[in-house]
Design a protein around this motif. Structure first.
Motif, PDB file in Angstrom:
ATOM      1  N   ASP A 161      37.765  54.161  45.153  1.00 30.65           N
ATOM      2  CA  ASP A 161      39.023  53.787  45.806  1.00 30.65           C
ATOM      3  C   ASP A 161      38.875  52.512  46.638  1.00 30.65           C
ATOM      4  N   ILE A 162      37.711  52.327  47.246  1.00 28.12           N
ATOM      5  CA  ILE A 162      37.474  51.096  48.007  1.00 28.12           C
ATOM      6  C   ILE A 162      37.600  49.899  47.071  1.00 28.12           C
ATOM      7  N   ARG A 163      36.929  49.979  45.917  1.00 31.42           N
ATOM      8  CA  ARG A 163      36.959  48.872  44.951  1.00 31.42           C
ATOM      9  C   ARG A 163      38.374  48.622  44.440  1.00 31.42           C
ATOM     10  N   ARG A 164      39.064  49.677  44.025  1.00 27.78           N
ATOM     11  CA  ARG A 164      40.432  49.531  43.513  1.00 27.78           C
ATOM     12  C   ARG A 164      41.368  48.938  44.564  1.00 27.78           C
ATOM     13  N   ASN A 165      41.287  49.448  45.766  1.00 28.19           N
ATOM     14  CA  ASN A 165      42.197  48.999  46.822  1.00 28.19           C
ATOM     15  C   ASN A 165      41.847  47.619  47.356  1.00 28.19           C
ATOM     16  N   LEU A 166      40.601  47.199  47.217  1.00 24.33           N
ATOM     17  CA  LEU A 166      40.253  45.827  47.579  1.00 24.33           C
ATOM     18  C   LEU A 166      41.079  44.855  46.737  1.00 24.33           C
ATOM     19  N   ILE A 167      41.138  45.084  45.446  1.00 24.44           N
ATOM     20  CA  ILE A 167      41.889  44.188  44.561  1.00 24.44           C
ATOM     21  C   ILE A 167      43.368  44.176  44.961  1.00 24.44           C
ATOM     22  N   HIS A 168      43.935  45.338  45.214  1.00 25.03           N
ATOM     23  CA  HIS A 168      45.339  45.401  45.656  1.00 25.03           C
ATOM     24  C   HIS A 168      45.532  44.647  46.973  1.00 25.03           C
ATOM     25  N   THR A 169      44.594  44.804  47.892  1.00 23.81           N
ATOM     26  CA  THR A 169      44.670  44.115  49.187  1.00 23.81           C
ATOM     27  C   THR A 169      44.636  42.602  48.991  1.00 23.81           C
ATOM     28  N   LEU A 170      43.745  42.129  48.132  1.00 26.12           N
ATOM     29  CA  LEU A 170      43.643  40.687  47.901  1.00 26.12           C
ATOM     30  C   LEU A 170      44.903  40.147  47.227  1.00 26.12           C
ATOM     31  N   LEU A 171      45.457  40.913  46.325  1.00 26.69           N
ATOM     32  CA  LEU A 171      46.688  40.491  45.659  1.00 26.69           C
ATOM     33  C   LEU A 171      47.854  40.426  46.639  1.00 26.69           C
ATOM     34  N   GLU A 172      47.979  41.438  47.486  1.00 22.01           N
ATOM     35  CA  GLU A 172      49.136  41.543  48.377  1.00 22.01           C
ATOM     36  C   GLU A 172      48.999  40.744  49.673  1.00 22.01           C
ATOM     37  N   ARG A 173      47.788  40.650  50.240  1.00 22.35           N
ATOM     38  CA  ARG A 173      47.617  40.027  51.550  1.00 22.35           C
ATOM     39  C   ARG A 173      47.056  38.617  51.520  1.00 22.35           C
ATOM     40  N   GLU A 174      46.192  38.352  50.575  1.00 18.41           N
ATOM     41  CA  GLU A 174      45.447  37.090  50.609  1.00 18.41           C
ATOM     42  C   GLU A 174      45.948  36.050  49.614  1.00 18.41           C
ATOM     43  N   GLY A 175      46.859  36.416  48.722  1.00 18.08           N
ATOM     44  CA  GLY A 175      47.409  35.441  47.788  1.00 18.08           C
ATOM     45  C   GLY A 175      46.691  35.351  46.458  1.00 18.08           C
ATOM     46  N   MET A 176      45.883  36.349  46.118  1.00 19.75           N
ATOM     47  CA  MET A 176      45.158  36.272  44.852  1.00 19.75           C
ATOM     48  C   MET A 176      46.087  36.321  43.639  1.00 19.75           C
ATOM     49  N   GLU A 177      47.326  36.796  43.826  1.00 18.15           N
ATOM     50  CA  GLU A 177      48.263  36.841  42.697  1.00 18.15           C
ATOM     51  C   GLU A 177      48.566  35.438  42.173  1.00 18.15           C
ATOM     52  N   PHE A 178      48.297  34.413  42.971  1.00 19.11           N
ATOM     53  CA  PHE A 178      48.515  33.039  42.540  1.00 19.11           C
ATOM     54  C   PHE A 178      47.236  32.408  42.004  1.00 19.11           C
ATOM     55  N   GLY A 179      46.188  33.198  41.882  1.00 16.59           N
ATOM     56  CA  GLY A 179      44.901  32.679  41.435  1.00 16.59           C
ATOM     57  C   GLY A 179      44.890  32.288  39.967  1.00 16.59           C
ATOM     58  N   ALA A 180      44.168  31.233  39.674  1.00 23.44           N
ATOM     59  CA  ALA A 180      44.032  30.760  38.302  1.00 23.44           C
ATOM     60  C   ALA A 180      42.794  31.339  37.640  1.00 23.44           C
ATOM     61  N   GLU A 181      41.779  31.639  38.441  1.00 22.56           N
ATOM     62  CA  GLU A 181      40.542  32.207  37.900  1.00 22.56           C
ATOM     63  C   GLU A 181      39.887  33.073  38.967  1.00 22.56           C
TER      64      GLU A 181
END
Length: 192
Positions: A161-181
């Protein structure tokens, strides 16, 4: 020594000082943050990561590094880990002060390999990428999915769950959804 040679030497020193200052400052542009999850480290503390924001050509590139730290082999070794950086997100439990995120981040990066450094001379490709260092604290290679009680102590093995939620956190809080790579790496129990 001619004045021209002295000036050229001074230029080299100034360039070196500027590069070193930039490298040091980029180490300190980091933050200790917590993963948005109900999952916990082995001791019940909140799982943490360190984030250094990318800039310039690296602003849309991401490097996520999972810290290693071995597995706990039995219940007793898991209990021992509770009081260490590999079982808790509170490294200095005796102190009332929060650890300095820059110092913690720098120390963890220095124990890792060159490809995490922000020094462009040592890390030509990823020195300016968004860098995430995931602190290892579950004792089970980010794969556990259980909570166990032993002699009145609750032990959390919730790395999955830590690993799964890290990705969600980065997508929602840090802007990873705009990442190219995105590059994911790890050492030992972190996946290497």
């Amino acid at each position: 020594m001619s004045s021209c040679s002295a000036f050229m030497g001074l230029q080299h020193v100034i360039r070196f000082v500027v590069l070193c200052t930039i490298a040091v400052l980029s180490w300190c542009l980091c933050e200790r943050k917590f993963i948005a999850t109900s999952a916990k480290c082995t001791d019940g503390t909140r799982p943490a990561y360190y984030f250094r924001k990318g800039h310039e050509s690296g602003s849309k590139s991401w490097h996520i590094h999972f810290q290693g730290g071995g597995w706990c082999a039995d219940i007793e070794s898991c209990i021992t880990r509770i009081d260490s950086k590999f079982g808790s997100s509170e490294w200095d439990r005796q102190s009332t002060q929060q650890p300095s995120s820059c110092d913690d981040f720098r120390g963890k990066l220095l124990e890792s390999t060159e490809y995490i450094t922000s020094d462009p001379r040592r890390n030509h490709m990823m020195h300016n990428w968004n860098t995430v260092f995931v602190a290892y604290c579950d004792g089970g290679s980010y794969a556990g999915d259980a909570v166990v009680e032993h002699n009145g102590k609750m032990l959390h093995f919730e790395g999955l769950d830590i690993r799964r939620n890290l990705i969600h956190t980065l997508l929602e809080r840090e802007g990873m959804e705009f990442g190219a790579e995105v590059l994911i790496s790890g050492c030992s129990a972190g996946g290497g």
